[in-house]
Design a protein around this motif. Structure first.
Motif, PDB file in Angstrom:
ATOM      1  N   LEU A  20      -1.749  16.449 -21.370  1.00 14.46           N
ATOM      2  CA  LEU A  20      -1.078  15.323 -20.726  1.00 14.46           C
ATOM      3  C   LEU A  20      -1.640  15.160 -19.321  1.00 14.46           C
ATOM      4  O   LEU A  20      -1.615  16.103 -18.523  1.00 14.46           O
ATOM      5  N   ILE A  21      -2.143  13.989 -19.030  1.00 20.69           N
ATOM      6  CA  ILE A  21      -2.584  13.668 -17.671  1.00 20.69           C
ATOM      7  C   ILE A  21      -1.650  12.568 -17.177  1.00 20.69           C
ATOM      8  O   ILE A  21      -1.741  11.406 -17.589  1.00 20.69           O
ATOM      9  N   ASN A  22      -0.749  12.952 -16.280  1.00 22.01           N
ATOM     10  CA  ASN A  22       0.408  12.139 -15.917  1.00 22.01           C
ATOM     11  C   ASN A  22       0.352  11.742 -14.453  1.00 22.01           C
ATOM     12  O   ASN A  22      -0.406  12.315 -13.654  1.00 22.01           O
ATOM     13  N   GLY A  23       1.174  10.765 -14.079  1.00 20.74           N
ATOM     14  CA  GLY A  23       1.309  10.390 -12.681  1.00 20.74           C
ATOM     15  C   GLY A  23       2.297  11.301 -11.964  1.00 20.74           C
ATOM     16  O   GLY A  23       2.704  12.343 -12.470  1.00 20.74           O
ATOM     17  N   ALA A  24       2.703  10.874 -10.764  1.00 20.00           N
ATOM     18  CA  ALA A  24       3.600  11.685  -9.932  1.00 20.00           C
ATOM     19  C   ALA A  24       5.010  11.681 -10.502  1.00 20.00           C
ATOM     20  O   ALA A  24       5.595  10.622 -10.747  1.00 20.00           O
ATOM     21  N   LEU A  25       5.587  12.855 -10.689  1.00 20.64           N
ATOM     22  CA  LEU A  25       6.916  12.970 -11.277  1.00 20.64           C
ATOM     23  C   LEU A  25       8.014  12.411 -10.381  1.00 20.64           C
ATOM     24  O   LEU A  25       9.125  12.164 -10.853  1.00 20.64           O
ATOM     25  N   GLU A  26       7.729  12.191  -9.108  1.00 21.57           N
ATOM     26  CA  GLU A  26       8.748  11.599  -8.243  1.00 21.57           C
ATOM     27  C   GLU A  26       9.047  10.153  -8.647  1.00 21.57           C
ATOM     28  O   GLU A  26      10.101   9.613  -8.302  1.00 21.57           O
ATOM     29  N   LEU A  27       8.125   9.525  -9.376  1.00 17.85           N
ATOM     30  CA  LEU A  27       8.402   8.203  -9.925  1.00 17.85           C
ATOM     31  C   LEU A  27       9.092   8.374 -11.275  1.00 17.85           C
ATOM     32  O   LEU A  27       8.520   8.960 -12.190  1.00 17.85           O
ATOM     33  N   PRO A  28      10.299   7.882 -11.427  1.00 17.59           N
ATOM     34  CA  PRO A  28      11.032   8.098 -12.678  1.00 17.59           C
ATOM     35  C   PRO A  28      10.261   7.695 -13.933  1.00 17.59           C
ATOM     36  O   PRO A  28      10.396   8.333 -14.968  1.00 17.59           O
ATOM     37  N   GLN A  54      12.136   1.550 -11.180  1.00 15.84           N
ATOM     38  CA  GLN A  54      13.590   1.436 -11.080  1.00 15.84           C
ATOM     39  C   GLN A  54      14.110   2.501 -10.124  1.00 15.84           C
ATOM     40  O   GLN A  54      13.559   3.595 -10.033  1.00 15.84           O
ATOM     41  N   LEU A  55      15.173   2.160  -9.401  1.00 16.39           N
ATOM     42  CA  LEU A  55      15.791   3.108  -8.474  1.00 16.39           C
ATOM     43  C   LEU A  55      17.288   3.120  -8.758  1.00 16.39           C
ATOM     44  O   LEU A  55      18.041   2.318  -8.225  1.00 16.39           O
ATOM     45  N   GLY A  56      17.702   4.011  -9.650  1.00 18.66           N
ATOM     46  CA  GLY A  56      19.103   4.043 -10.037  1.00 18.66           C
ATOM     47  C   GLY A  56      19.455   2.883 -10.959  1.00 18.66           C
ATOM     48  O   GLY A  56      18.596   2.147 -11.426  1.00 18.66           O
ATOM     49  N   LYS A  57      20.770   2.718 -11.189  1.00 19.95           N
ATOM     50  CA  LYS A  57      21.229   1.686 -12.121  1.00 19.95           C
ATOM     51  C   LYS A  57      22.223   0.731 -11.477  1.00 19.95           C
ATOM     52  O   LYS A  57      23.000   0.073 -12.169  1.00 19.95           O
ATOM     53  N   THR A  58      22.178   0.637 -10.151  1.00 17.29           N
ATOM     54  CA  THR A  58      23.118  -0.244  -9.463  1.00 17.29           C
ATOM     55  C   THR A  58      22.494  -1.581  -9.085  1.00 17.29           C
ATOM     56  O   THR A  58      23.171  -2.447  -8.540  1.00 17.29           O
ATOM     57  N   VAL A  59      21.194  -1.737  -9.350  1.00 15.57           N
ATOM     58  CA  VAL A  59      20.481  -2.984  -9.041  1.00 15.57           C
ATOM     59  C   VAL A  59      19.851  -3.502 -10.323  1.00 15.57           C
ATOM     60  O   VAL A  59      19.323  -2.721 -11.124  1.00 15.57           O
ATOM     61  N   ASP A  60      19.896  -4.801 -10.530  1.00 11.43           N
ATOM     62  CA  ASP A  60      19.287  -5.404 -11.711  1.00 11.43           C
ATOM     63  C   ASP A  60      17.824  -4.984 -11.814  1.00 11.43           C
ATOM     64  O   ASP A  60      17.092  -5.006 -10.816  1.00 11.43           O
ATOM     65  N   SER A  61      17.396  -4.614 -13.027  1.00  3.83           N
ATOM     66  CA  SER A  61      16.053  -4.069 -13.216  1.00  3.83           C
ATOM     67  C   SER A  61      15.463  -4.553 -14.534  1.00  3.83           C
ATOM     68  O   SER A  61      16.188  -4.796 -15.508  1.00  3.83           O
ATOM     69  N   GLY A  80      13.205   7.738  -1.614  1.00  2.07           N
ATOM     70  CA  GLY A  80      12.903   7.451  -0.220  1.00  2.07           C
ATOM     71  C   GLY A  80      13.070   5.981   0.112  1.00  2.07           C
ATOM     72  O   GLY A  80      13.054   5.588   1.277  1.00  2.07           O
ATOM     73  N   HIS A  81      13.228   5.145  -0.920  1.00  2.00           N
ATOM     74  CA  HIS A  81      13.381   3.710  -0.719  1.00  2.00           C
ATOM     75  C   HIS A  81      14.825   3.272  -0.951  1.00  2.00           C
ATOM     76  O   HIS A  81      15.073   2.129  -1.346  1.00  2.00           O
ATOM     77  N   ASP A 111       0.832  -1.215   0.000  1.00  3.47           N
ATOM     78  CA  ASP A 111       0.000   0.000   0.000  1.00  3.47           C
ATOM     79  C   ASP A 111       0.864   1.262   0.000  1.00  3.47           C
ATOM     80  O   ASP A 111       0.487   2.280   0.584  1.00  3.47           O
ATOM     81  N   GLU A 112       2.021   1.198  -0.635  1.00  6.04           N
ATOM     82  CA  GLU A 112       2.981   2.307  -0.728  1.00  6.04           C
ATOM     83  C   GLU A 112       3.500   2.750   0.641  1.00  6.04           C
ATOM     84  O   GLU A 112       3.968   3.872   0.810  1.00  6.04           O
ATOM     85  N   SER A 113       3.428   1.863   1.632  1.00 11.46           N
ATOM     86  CA  SER A 113       3.894   2.182   2.980  1.00 11.46           C
ATOM     87  C   SER A 113       5.316   1.664   3.189  1.00 11.46           C
ATOM     88  O   SER A 113       5.567   0.458   3.059  1.00 11.46           O
TER      89      SER A 113
END
Length: 296
Positions: free
Chosen positions: A144-152, A111-118, A91-92, A62-64
């Motif tokens: 454009l109706i977009n999601g949250a920009l904090e998600l890459p 994806q969170l950076g490029k140091t973990v397999d994705s 934040g993760h 639940d995004e927690s």
């Protein structure tokens, strides 16, 4: 063997895991099981895991962050062999630390950076293709109706949208570019508000199929027609997208295949480990336009 059959003896998996250091169990951590992008990916993961004799444990956060941390620690105590995460976002960063400690980890969809397999989609190219196609149909004011920009992934889709506009020599319609929308209800409310304020684009790119469904409903509710008055393009190619009225043009994501790829990559990390000299492997799936009847 006679005693085994008579007593219906079953080997103790936990004891075997303690001895061999592996339980053939994968933790799959997702943000919301009600999000329709996940069922096909989960099926792909389960099918691939079954081929290698692995079991999948599904956890819904639940995004927690607190729930996610609880699941991670709980599963690690139970000798989980590795994790697939679809919850990565700013934040993760503790997920990166998990991988750096030697725990096999693969990111899927997010994806969170490029140091973990994705395993991810080429989100920028998908939005670029969608916007470029709408421009090729003669549409000039594309909202454009977009999601949250904090998600890459949503930042990348925004970048693709902007790149197509720039190539066509079109200015960004700032008042009709909305970020932070989530799900069909937000799609409906945002589109309704735009129309009530007098902003009527001739096209809308919604960065998920549920948002596109809400957009279409809002357009219909004010007496306009899709695509005669406003064209609508979605993103995902979920099962219902071919059954909307009109059938939705969208950007397809191969969720099942992405799930299979993520699972196989994780099992490789579990069983073979990573060459200390190698970098993380980033698998980027191509986006594909699916043209139906919601774009003129």
């Amino acid at each position: 063997m006679e005693s085994v059959e008579k007593l219906n003896y079953q080997p103790n998996a936990c004891a075997q895991g303690l001895k061999g250091g592996r339980l053939h169990t994968i933790g799959l951590v997702i943000p919301n099981i009600r999000n329709l992008v996940f069922p096909a990916a989960i099926r792909g993961i389960e099918d691939a895991a079954g081929q290698y004799g692995y079991t999948v444990v599904l956890c819904n956060t639940d995004e927690s962050i607190d729930k996610e941390r609880f699941y991670i620690e709980s599963l690690r105590r139970r000798l989980i062999d590795g994790f697939i995460f679809s919850t990565a976002r700013p934040g993760h960063e503790y997920l990166l630390k998990l991988a750096s400690e030697g725990v096999p980890v693969v990111f899927l969809i997010r994806q969170l950076g490029k140091t973990v397999d994705s395993v991810v989609l080429n989100n920028e190219d998908g939005a670029y293709q969608a916007t470029k196609y709408m421009i090729s149909r003669g549409l000039k004011e594309i909202a454009l109706i977009n999601g949250a920009l904090e998600l890459p992934l949503y930042q990348h889709r925004y970048n693709g949208y902007l790149r197509a506009l720039k190539e066509a020599g079109a200015a960004e319609p700032y008042r009709m570019v909305i970020h932070g929308a989530s799900g069909w209800e937000d799609g409906y409310l945002v589109m309704r508000d735009l129309l009530s304020l007098g902003y009527q684009p001739d096209g809308v790119l919604a960065t998920s199929d549920p948002k596109a469904m809400g957009v279409i409903r809002a357009i219909h509710d004010v007496g306009l027609k899709v695509p005669d008055d406003i064209s609508v393009m979605g993103f995902d190619n979920l099962d219902f997208s071919s059954m909307t009225d009109p059938p939705l043009s969208t950007v397809a994501q191969p969720f099942y295949e992405m799930g299979v790829k993520a699972c196989r990559r994780l099992i490789h990390l579990i069983e073979k480990g990573r060459d200390t000299k190698s970098r993380a492997k980033i698998d980027v799936f191509p986006a594909e336009l699916v043209i139906r009847k919601s774009v003129i």
